[in-house]
Design an enzyme around this catalytic site. Structure first.
Site, PDB file in Angstrom:
ATOM      1  N   ASN A   1      -9.760   0.706   1.106  1.00 51.46           N
ATOM      2  CA  ASN A   1      -8.626   0.664   2.021  1.00 51.46           C
ATOM      3  C   ASN A   1      -9.055   1.153   3.397  1.00 51.46           C
ATOM      4  O   ASN A   1      -9.718   2.191   3.515  1.00 51.46           O
ATOM      5  CB  ASN A   1      -7.499   1.558   1.486  1.00 51.46           C
ATOM      6  CG  ASN A   1      -6.733   0.875   0.388  1.00 51.46           C
ATOM      7  OD1 ASN A   1      -7.324   0.185  -0.437  1.00 51.46           O
ATOM      8  ND2 ASN A   1      -5.438   1.056   0.368  1.00 51.46           N
TER       9      ASN A   1
ATOM     10  N   GLY B   1     -11.084   4.782   4.084  1.00 54.68           N
ATOM     11  CA  GLY B   1     -12.396   4.172   4.318  1.00 54.68           C
ATOM     12  C   GLY B   1     -12.989   4.515   5.686  1.00 54.68           C
ATOM     13  O   GLY B   1     -14.209   4.589   5.843  1.00 54.68           O
ATOM     14  N   THR B   2     -12.129   4.769   6.669  1.00 53.70           N
ATOM     15  CA  THR B   2     -12.629   5.034   8.029  1.00 53.70           C
ATOM     16  C   THR B   2     -13.512   6.285   8.059  1.00 53.70           C
ATOM     17  O   THR B   2     -13.148   7.306   7.475  1.00 53.70           O
ATOM     18  CB  THR B   2     -11.431   5.228   8.998  1.00 53.70           C
ATOM     19  OG1 THR B   2     -10.693   4.024   9.023  1.00 53.70           O
ATOM     20  CG2 THR B   2     -11.917   5.576  10.404  1.00 53.70           C
TER      21      THR B   2
ATOM     22  N   ASP C   1       0.850  -1.188   0.000  1.00 49.96           N
ATOM     23  CA  ASP C   1       0.000   0.000   0.000  1.00 49.96           C
ATOM     24  C   ASP C   1       0.895   1.251   0.000  1.00 49.96           C
ATOM     25  O   ASP C   1       1.876   1.314   0.744  1.00 49.96           O
ATOM     26  CB  ASP C   1      -0.875  -0.050   1.267  1.00 49.96           C
ATOM     27  CG  ASP C   1      -1.996   0.961   1.253  1.00 49.96           C
ATOM     28  OD1 ASP C   1      -2.333   1.458   0.168  1.00 49.96           O
ATOM     29  OD2 ASP C   1      -2.546   1.240   2.343  1.00 49.96           O
ATOM     30  N   HIS C   2       0.554   2.215  -0.837  1.00 44.42           N
ATOM     31  CA  HIS C   2       1.276   3.505  -0.886  1.00 44.42           C
ATOM     32  C   HIS C   2       2.776   3.348  -1.085  1.00 44.42           C
ATOM     33  O   HIS C   2       3.575   3.980  -0.372  1.00 44.42           O
ATOM     34  CB  HIS C   2       1.019   4.334   0.377  1.00 44.42           C
ATOM     35  CG  HIS C   2      -0.394   4.803   0.500  1.00 44.42           C
ATOM     36  ND1 HIS C   2      -0.931   5.784  -0.316  1.00 44.42           N
ATOM     37  CD2 HIS C   2      -1.398   4.425   1.315  1.00 44.42           C
ATOM     38  CE1 HIS C   2      -2.192   5.989   0.011  1.00 44.42           C
ATOM     39  NE2 HIS C   2      -2.514   5.156   0.987  1.00 44.42           N
TER      40      HIS C   2
HETATM   41  P1  13P Z   1      -8.194   5.014   6.830  1.00 43.22           P
HETATM   42  O1  13P Z   1      -7.053   4.963   7.801  1.00 43.22           O
HETATM   43  O2  13P Z   1      -8.865   6.352   6.802  1.00 43.22           O
HETATM   44  O3  13P Z   1      -9.165   3.903   7.020  1.00 43.22           O
HETATM   45  O4  13P Z   1      -7.551   4.853   5.375  1.00 43.22           O
HETATM   46  C1  13P Z   1      -6.725   3.757   5.143  1.00 43.22           C
HETATM   47  C2  13P Z   1      -6.102   3.824   3.797  1.00 43.22           C
HETATM   48  O5  13P Z   1      -6.598   4.468   2.899  1.00 43.22           O
HETATM   49  C3  13P Z   1      -4.871   3.047   3.597  1.00 43.22           C
HETATM   50  O6  13P Z   1      -4.354   3.181   2.332  1.00 43.22           O
END
Ligand code: 13P
Length: 405
Positions: A231, A211-212, A82-83
């Site tokens: 994510n 997503g949070t 990721d990233h």
């Molecule tokens: P959140 O921490 O807001 O759920 O986002 C996670 C994310 O996008 C990881 O790439």
């Protein structure tokens, strides 16, 4: 076949209008919690390791654990960087076992974003690995208050997105339509019309970061309009931290194991909630049927040396281990010497490729060509070379997960 091709996994989600969670893990408690949730509700899952978290754990060690958990899982799993910020990070992640990578150059001007992303897709394609790119900018930091990392949201446009996908060849696109990473005060405002336009223009699985904090209704709107990967991290981190605070209560003398008791279950409960909400629960069997199982290749060479001594052969192999293991798509390079002197072939190479596509790209890679032409072939005329697709690793007995009450 629990480790599966993420392209098939996300295409299934896209076609059937649900989203697979890409949950960032930062410890074994997260890993076990996420896997146990997926098994409990029979969901495909993406185990995601974010480069921004590499200060908190050893990537190589956690990858080894994640791969082992994936191989043992009773549901389809993919392993994702990721990233990723650089070409090197993507190569390292692939060589450590990720079967999908994200390159995030979204904070850079468009031309630079395209140039770096294209470098990564070209390398990854030669390894059979799908790539996620990001266009537009989703501000914030995973696990923190978004207000403390304000940055300017840069929204993705459909026209730029089409051009970006055409020029980079990414398989999935992370879009910016109003989400932020981390915790937000209040409900984020999403531009669903913009998402709809992007989806119509691209027709590939879309990804949402941050997503949070979204509402159930917002998740449904995202999925309805092409989002097949979500994510998610901060809410898992908050659930874990809350569990630890509860464990201590007023007594601050408890040790590590007491502090972390129940963290796995807290992570698992939040993960399972997402899987049910996003519709991936119950899809494991269908994804198993439609996705290719991820099987590495063993490139085996058995050979004899002429004109050099055994110790010179050892030296040549030591050089080869170093040079060849850095080539994209190579998991490891092992060398060996026959136990019996009279063996028909006295030396071997065992080179593990992540995917059959690496057979060609490895053969043509300049570092391999130089090593083979200058150091190996001149002394090893008598040799046999065969590529084997490995079949055993993905057929281990199902992972035993902790039953939840
Ligand atoms: P959140 O921490 O807001 O759920 O986002 C996670 C994310 O996008 C990881 O790439």
């Amino acid at each position: 076949m629990p480790l599966v091709d993420i392209k098939g996994m996300l295409q299934h989600a896209y076609d059937n209008k649900y989203a697979v969670g890409a949950f960032d893990l930062v410890s074994l408690d997260f890993l076990e919690g996420i896997i146990s949730a997926a098994e409990h509700c029979q969901s495909p899952v993406i185990l995601s390791l974010a480069e921004s978290h590499f200060d908190y754990y050893n990537f190589k060690l956690l990858m080894a654990a994640a791969e082992s958990a994936a191989q043992d899982a009773a549901v389809p799993v993919a392993l994702f960087l990721d990233h990723g910020t650089r070409l090197d990070s993507a190569v390292r992640a692939i060589n450590l076992g990720c079967n999908g990578v994200m390159v995030d150059a979204s904070h850079q001007p468009l031309a630079e974003n395209i140039a770096l992303t294209r470098q990564v897709t070209e390398m990854a394609r030669s390894c059979g690995i799908p790539v996620e790119g990001e266009l537009g900018y989703v501000p914030g930091v995973e696990g923190e208050d978004a207000e403390r990392h304000p940055g300017e949201i840069a929204f993705t446009t459909a026209t730029e997105a089409s051009e970006y996908v055409r020029q980079t060849g990414v398989d999935f696109l992370a879009v910016s339509i109003g989400t932020v990473h981390g915790r937000m005060k209040g409900e984020p405002q999403l531009d669903i019309e913009r998402l709809q336009e992007i989806n119509q223009a691209l027709n590939i699985p879309l990804v949402i970061h941050g997503g949070t904090g979204l509402s159930d209704r917002q998740f449904r709107q995202l999925i309805e309009n092409g989002v097949a990967k979500i994510n998610y991290y901060t809410a898992l981190s908050d659930a874990a931290a809350q569990q630890m605070r509860n464990n201590f209560g007023d007594d601050s003398r408890g040790g590590y194991t007491r502090l972390t008791t129940g963290v796995r279950d807290a992570v698992s409960a939040e993960t399972e909630h997402c899987m049910r909400l996003w519709g991936s629960a119950g899809q494991a069997a269908a994804v198993m049927q439609t996705s290719r199982s991820w099987s590495p290749v063993e490139h085996v060479i058995i050979y004899n040396v002429s004109t050099i001594s055994d110790s010179e052969a050892e030296e040549m192999m030591a050089k080869g281990r170093k040079i060849l293991s850095a080539i994209p798509g190579v998991r490891h390079v092992l060398t060996g010497k026959a136990i019996k002197e009279e063996a028909k072939y006295r030396f071997c190479w065992l080179v593990r490729f992540v995917h059959p596509a690496v057979i060609d790209s490895y053969r043509d890679h300049p570092e391999h060509v130089r090593f083979a032409d200058e150091l190996f072939r001149p002394v090893a005329g008598d040799r046999i070379s065969i590529d084997y697709r490995l079949t055993g690793e993905s057929t281990l007995p199902a992972h035993k997960h902790v039953e939840k009450t």
